[in-house]
Design an enzyme around this catalytic site. Structure first.
Site, PDB file in Angstrom:
ATOM      1  N   PHE A 205      -4.457   7.349 -35.678  1.00  0.00           N
ATOM      2  CA  PHE A 205      -3.633   7.629 -34.545  1.00  0.00           C
ATOM      3  C   PHE A 205      -4.458   8.177 -33.733  1.00  0.00           C
ATOM      4  CE2 PHE A 205      -3.862  11.542 -36.914  1.00  0.00           C
ATOM      5  CZ  PHE A 205      -3.724  12.482 -35.941  1.00  0.00           C
ATOM      6  N   LYS A 229      -3.839  -3.741 -37.766  1.00  0.00           N
ATOM      7  CA  LYS A 229      -2.703  -3.026 -38.089  1.00  0.00           C
ATOM      8  C   LYS A 229      -3.049  -1.749 -37.269  1.00  0.00           C
ATOM      9  CE  LYS A 229      -1.536   0.146 -40.760  1.00  0.00           C
ATOM     10  NZ  LYS A 229      -0.625   0.927 -39.828  1.00  0.00           N
ATOM     11  N   GLU A 232       1.095   3.289 -36.708  1.00  0.00           N
ATOM     12  CA  GLU A 232       2.431   3.215 -36.704  1.00  0.00           C
ATOM     13  C   GLU A 232       2.740   4.354 -35.593  1.00  0.00           C
ATOM     14  OE1 GLU A 232       1.620   5.798 -40.194  1.00  0.00           O
ATOM     15  OE2 GLU A 232       0.969   3.964 -39.251  1.00  0.00           O
ATOM     16  N   LYS A 233       2.068   5.331 -35.540  1.00  0.00           N
ATOM     17  CA  LYS A 233       2.321   6.368 -34.336  1.00  0.00           C
ATOM     18  C   LYS A 233       2.079   6.120 -32.939  1.00  0.00           C
ATOM     19  CE  LYS A 233       1.840  10.171 -37.807  1.00  0.00           C
ATOM     20  NZ  LYS A 233       1.466   9.403 -39.113  1.00  0.00           N
ATOM     21  N   SER A 282      -7.708   8.840 -43.014  1.00  0.00           N
ATOM     22  CA  SER A 282      -7.771  10.342 -43.780  1.00  0.00           C
ATOM     23  C   SER A 282      -8.478   9.901 -45.205  1.00  0.00           C
ATOM     24  CB  SER A 282      -6.618  10.670 -44.309  1.00  0.00           C
ATOM     25  OG  SER A 282      -5.817   9.795 -45.168  1.00  0.00           O
ATOM     26  N   CYS A 337     -12.473  12.876 -35.501  1.00  0.00           N
ATOM     27  CA  CYS A 337     -13.291  12.809 -36.729  1.00  0.00           C
ATOM     28  C   CYS A 337     -14.601  13.387 -36.651  1.00  0.00           C
ATOM     29  CB  CYS A 337     -13.347  11.433 -37.335  1.00  0.00           C
ATOM     30  SG  CYS A 337     -14.401  10.223 -36.316  1.00  0.00           S
ATOM     31  N   GLU A 437     -10.045  19.597 -44.236  1.00  0.00           N
ATOM     32  CA  GLU A 437     -10.064  19.083 -42.518  1.00  0.00           C
ATOM     33  C   GLU A 437      -9.034  19.569 -41.957  1.00  0.00           C
ATOM     34  OE1 GLU A 437     -11.353  15.329 -39.825  1.00  0.00           O
ATOM     35  OE2 GLU A 437     -10.258  14.845 -41.881  1.00  0.00           O
TER      36      GLU A 437
END
Length: 554
Positions: A205, A229, A232-233, A282, A337, A437
């Site tokens: 996201f 893909k 979804e957010k 993640s 990240c 994290e």
């Protein structure tokens, strides 16, 4: 409406435009309500009401075989504006049949696409980068609306992805093989790089434009077809980019888009027609994908979590270092990240803390679309709660709260997922806030008695995405560069993310796989090397030899 004109509206007017109406751009229309075919959304209403009266959130489409189609999904996910909690759109959880159709379309498109001259593939990328530049404001607005980052940061999101598109335009050279003549008498050996087939990318996201552009441009320009893909957010930017790719001339079936969560991810890992999987996200998801996909014989690259450190030497330039720590620690609300989340001060942190606090207090927290904003909201209520809980766990474990950004209230956006800049000092490596994290605007301050001790702290951490040192000593910088166990190293650079002609080289628990993203490693990931040995000489009169062939005459 231009960005300049948009910013002159009140905040209520602006978010009304984003989430309930539409934004007019020069010669094109950006719709967030299913009113135009220029954005791959569909309205669930069939009424012939005027555009301004449409109130139903649009439904995101799937891209299969060159067509943006209405999904037949039974399950839908609301895409939420993190500053307002308004529903921007509704995303389908792609059905098993739709997923299979996307894979079939990619598989059918592959033979013709791999045989398309590389120069023709490059020209499509040249056109795509032109179209991204044309629509960069539209893309940035989509990123800000769905992800929450500031418009300035959203433009950076788009531009860093655009650089990979530009890099892909050089595929003819990047994919070039090797040739050695006369490896033995009359025998030549050469290697070529060929595409793998159907590849897939699973996006996070936090960079809705950049990460898709890390993935499919390099993959398709190398001759592969692709299943993408988006998160979804915040799928909007990826859908816009797919539309631009179609406009640039990408043939039907070369790029396909599916949506969903774990079931769709598992389908990508399991499908035997998909040869390679790229993932950013993640550690929990990344290690699952790496294990599951690699067990099926797929090539996998996973960029995952991080705990990026900066070592600050006593001789570091004070102003430049403080500015760098604040920018890299709190930018994008810490949802990078490569966010610089931990500062290790050699000789003590006390005399640095006041400068950090003063700069943190000056940062403006607001909705990403507002003028002059420095930090937007974090992605969700759950993310906000997790960040605040980790801050509290640090305090309970003995860390000192230098500056507390929890409980911040933003006028006109009381429902927003806001966390202000937070600084914790006296942090030790056994604290939960250090081991996890945080992925929020939190800077942890640690202390070390020497450079050697500081390097040891960094190297003992499980993650290895990036690390930096701030110093005026070339000797210290050289020692750090040589001994630090991180894939990307900065010397007086807070976020050492390389440009695309190098590779993004995270290591340790931050990466799973053998070949990194973009650069030479990225091209190698999306291609299979083939070595050919050929002989063209007169062999008449030569008898049968049962000895193992060598280049030597005995």
């Amino acid at each position: 409406m231009s960005i300049r004109a948009l910013l002159s509206c009140s905040s209520k007017q602006r978010y009304g435009l984003f989430n309930a109406k539409f934004v007019h751009w020069p010669s094109r229309t950006l719709c967030f309500q299913g009113m135009s075919k220029t954005l791959p959304f569909s309205s669930s209403s069939t009424a012939s009401a005027k555009t301004e009266d449409v109130q139903t959130p649009p439904k995101v489409k799937v891209l299969i075989g060159g067509e943006f189609l209405d999904s037949q999904a039974q399950e839908w996910i609301d895409v939420i504006n993190p500053a307002t909690q308004d529903v921007v759109s509704r995303l389908p959880v792609t059905t098993r049949e739709e997923f299979q159709s996307a894979v079939d379309a990619a598989k059918q498109a592959f033979p013709a696409w791999r045989n398309t001259p590389v120069t023709s593939r490059q020209r499509i990328m040249f056109k795509l980068q032109e179209l991204i530049r044309r629509d960069r404001e539209k893309l940035a607005v989509s990123v800000t609306t769905e992800q929450g980052k500031t418009l300035g940061d959203a433009h950076g999101d788009v531009f860093r992805g655009l650089e990979v598109v530009e890099h892909s335009c050089n595929m003819a050279s990047l994919q070039m093989g090797e040739f050695v003549e006369n490896v033995s008498s009359g025998i030549d050996t050469y290697s070529i790089r060929q595409p793998l087939g159907v590849c897939a990318g699973i996006c996070p996201f936090n960079f809705p434009a950049m990460i898709p552009l890390w993935m499919f441009p390099l993959g398709v320009t190398a001759g592969n077809t692709y299943i993408l893909k988006p998160s979804e957010k915040d799928p909007g930017a990826a859908m816009l980019l797919a539309e631009l790719a179609m406009e640039a001339g990408l043939p039907a079936g070369v790029l396909n888009i599916v949506h969903g969560t774990h079931d769709v991810v598992n389908s990508i890992c399991d499908d035997p027609n998909i040869k390679a999987v790229s993932f950013v996200g993640s550690n929990t998801a990344g290690m699952h994908i790496y294990a599951r996909a690699s067990a099926k014989g797929k090539r996998v690259q996973c960029n995952m979590g991080a705990k990026n450190h900066a070592i600050i030497m006593p001789d570091a330039n004070i102003d430049a270092t403080l500015n760098a720590l604040v920018s890299a620690g709190f930018g994008a609300a810490g949802q990078r990240c490569m966010a610089l989340s931990t500062a290790v001060f050699v000789g003590g942190s006390k005399h640095w803390e006041e400068g950090l606090k003063e700069r943190a207090k000056q940062l403006k927290v607001n909705a990403g679309i507002e003028p002059g904003v420095d930090l937007g909201p974090v992605i969700s209520k759950q993310a906000k709660n997790r960040i605040c809980n980790l801050i509290e766990s640090g305090v309970k474990s003995g860390a000192r709260l230098v500056h507390d950004g929890r409980g911040i209230e933003v006028p006109n956006y009381k429902e927003g997922n806001f966390v202000g800049p937070t600084i914790l000092s006296g942090v030790t490596s056994d604290m939960e806030c250090y081991k996890e994290e945080i992925f929020g605007p939190v800077l942890l301050c640690m202390e070390a008695g020497s450079l050697e001790e500081a390097i040891d702290i960094v190297n003992k951490n499980q993650y290895g995405n990036g690390a930096s040192i701030f110093t005026t000593s070339g000797v210290a910088a050289r020692k750090f560069q040589h001994e630090i166990e991180a894939g990307q190293v900065g010397i007086n650079i807070p976020i050492p993310v390389p440009l695309p002609f190098f590779s993004f080289t995270g290591s340790k628990a931050s990466f799973a796989g053998d070949l990194n993203f973009y650069g030479k490693a990225g091209v190698q990931f999306y291609t299979q090397i083939k070595t050919i040995t050929s002989q063209w000489k007169d062999l008449s009169g030569q008898g049968v030899s049962m000895a193992f062939p060598t280049s030597q005459k005995i």
